[in-house]
Design an enzyme around this catalytic site. Structure first.
Site, PDB file in Angstrom:
ATOM      1  N   GLY A  81       0.861  -0.991   0.023  1.00 49.57           N
ATOM      2  CA  GLY A  81      -0.048   0.027   0.160  1.00 49.57           C
ATOM      3  C   GLY A  81       0.718   1.229   0.021  1.00 49.57           C
ATOM      4  CB  SER A  82       4.514   2.207  -0.757  1.00 49.05           C
ATOM      5  OG  SER A  82       4.618   1.630  -2.093  1.00 49.05           O
ATOM      6  CG  ASN A  83       2.239   3.212  -5.707  1.00 47.40           C
ATOM      7  OD1 ASN A  83       2.779   4.240  -6.234  1.00 47.40           O
ATOM      8  ND2 ASN A  83       2.861   2.096  -5.729  1.00 47.40           N
ATOM      9  CE  LYS A  86     -11.700 -15.317 -15.104  1.00 48.18           C
ATOM     10  NZ  LYS A  86     -12.352 -15.465 -16.328  1.00 48.18           N
ATOM     11  CG  MET A  93      -0.772  -7.919  -7.257  1.00 47.10           C
ATOM     12  SD  MET A  93       0.138  -6.684  -8.454  1.00 47.10           S
ATOM     13  CE  MET A  93       1.334  -7.479  -9.026  1.00 47.10           C
ATOM     14  NE  ARG A  94      -7.424 -11.563  -6.969  1.00 45.95           N
ATOM     15  CZ  ARG A  94      -7.238 -12.914  -6.832  1.00 45.95           C
ATOM     16  NH1 ARG A  94      -8.070 -13.658  -7.799  1.00 45.95           N
ATOM     17  NH2 ARG A  94      -6.897 -13.610  -5.723  1.00 45.95           N
ATOM     18  CG  ASN A 154      -2.264  -0.478 -13.169  1.00 41.00           C
ATOM     19  OD1 ASN A 154      -2.235  -0.789 -12.057  1.00 41.00           O
ATOM     20  ND2 ASN A 154      -1.630  -1.379 -14.091  1.00 41.00           N
ATOM     21  CG  HIS A 161       3.438  -2.315 -14.966  1.00 39.45           C
ATOM     22  ND1 HIS A 161       3.001  -3.334 -14.594  1.00 39.45           N
ATOM     23  CD2 HIS A 161       4.373  -2.541 -15.674  1.00 39.45           C
ATOM     24  CE1 HIS A 161       3.866  -4.328 -15.066  1.00 39.45           C
ATOM     25  NE2 HIS A 161       4.642  -3.735 -15.859  1.00 39.45           N
TER      26      HIS A 161
HETATM   27  C1  GAR Z   1       3.837  -1.112  -7.306  1.00 35.96           C
HETATM   28  O1  GAR Z   1       5.064  -1.221  -7.463  1.00 35.96           O
HETATM   29  C2  GAR Z   1       3.160  -1.330  -8.442  1.00 35.96           C
HETATM   30  O2  GAR Z   1       3.751  -0.532  -9.767  1.00 35.96           O
HETATM   31  C3  GAR Z   1       2.965  -2.753  -8.855  1.00 35.96           C
HETATM   32  O3  GAR Z   1       2.786  -3.152  -7.555  1.00 35.96           O
HETATM   33  C4  GAR Z   1       3.512  -2.193  -6.497  1.00 35.96           C
HETATM   34  C5  GAR Z   1       2.612  -2.087  -5.436  1.00 35.96           C
HETATM   35  O4  GAR Z   1       3.278  -1.697  -4.521  1.00 35.96           O
HETATM   36  N1  GAR Z   1       1.860  -3.026  -9.687  1.00 35.96           N
HETATM   37  C6  GAR Z   1       1.906  -4.106 -10.843  1.00 35.96           C
HETATM   38  O5  GAR Z   1       3.045  -4.601 -10.828  1.00 35.96           O
HETATM   39  C7  GAR Z   1       0.618  -4.058 -11.555  1.00 35.96           C
HETATM   40  N2  GAR Z   1       0.991  -4.766 -12.583  1.00 35.96           N
HETATM   41  P1  GAR Z   1       2.350  -0.890  -3.122  1.00 35.96           P
HETATM   42  O6  GAR Z   1       1.232  -1.902  -2.485  1.00 35.96           O
HETATM   43  O7  GAR Z   1       3.694  -0.647  -1.994  1.00 35.96           O
HETATM   44  O8  GAR Z   1       1.794   0.370  -3.746  1.00 35.96           O
END
Ligand code: GAR
Length: 208
Positions: free
Chosen positions: A17-19, A70, A97-98, A114, A116
């Site tokens: 959940g850092s984003n 999914k 991640m789905r 999203n 990535h």
């Molecule tokens: C992030 O690095 C994001 O880019 C990636 O999951 C991580 C989530 O980190 N997403 C993907 O790879 C989607 N295809 P977070 O939970 O710390 O935000």
């Protein structure tokens, strides 16, 4: 305060959940003109739910159903209903991640973004930082995009470059990409919330 309704975000995540934290804090600080209306996770123990609860934001674990990559039909209906009930204007995928499919995408057309951890269209899918190292590229980065029916594709809102260093391991590279995500994602969500961007075919352009 002028009593105007705020732009509402629904955030979906499966991980630490850092984003989400970067986005929630940017909302609280006024750098994104929006509020987090709801946070949903397919994993009960995901860090994102804990971060949301610490901030006193509505957070729910919604089970994904019988598939691994999914949502099944029942779960998809539950996600759409929760997001509609919360009256969200934009769905922000933050490490969810789905892959989202038909009915979900139709319910929120052009209203899902999203992030990535690569410079798309290079390295879609899992562990994009590891794919970049294995491929030997000298720069990688992160991409924020609107979501369409493909995996990690759709019109690109913004990208930020991260150099690959000779001494990088998957962990160090992932860490630096993750840090740049926290800069890029709030800026892109703010641009969408302010109504500054529009989709023209494959391209996202700044409105004049
Ligand atoms: C992030 O690095 C994001 O880019 C990636 O999951 C991580 C989530 O980190 N997403 C993907 O790879 C989607 N295809 P977070 O939970 O710390 O935000």
């Amino acid at each position: 305060m002028n009593g105007e309704r705020k732009f509402r975000l629904g955030v979906l995540g499966s991980g630490k959940g850092s984003n989400f934290v970067a986005i929630a804090d940017a909302c609280a600080a006024g750098r994104i003109p929006a509020e987090v209306a709801i946070v949903l996770s397919d994993l009960a123990e995901a860090g994102i739910l804990e971060h949301a609860r610490q901030r006193r934001l509505p957070a729910r674990h919604l089970p994904p159903g019988k598939f691994r990559t999914k949502l099944d039909e029942e779960a998809e209906r539950a996600y759409v209903a929760a997001l509609e009930d919360a009256q969200v204007d934009l769905i922000v995928l933050a490490g969810f991640m789905r892959v989202l499919k038909g009915d979900f995408l139709r319910a929120f057309e052009e209203r899902i973004v999203n992030i990535h951890p690569s410079l798309l269209p290079s390295f879609p899918g899992l562990e994009a930082w590891k794919q970049a190292l294995d491929h030997g590229v000298k720069v990688t980065g992160c991409t924020v995009h609107f979501v369409d029916a493909g995996v990690d594709c759709g019109p690109i809102i913004g990208q930020q470059v991260v150099p690959v260093l000779d001494e990088d391991t998957p962990e160090t590279l992932h860490q630096r990409i993750n840090a740049t995500e926290h800069e890029l994602y709030p800026k892109c969500v703010a641009a969408v919330a302010r109504g500054e961007v529009s989709i023209q075919g494959r391209r996202v352009v700044r409105k004049k």
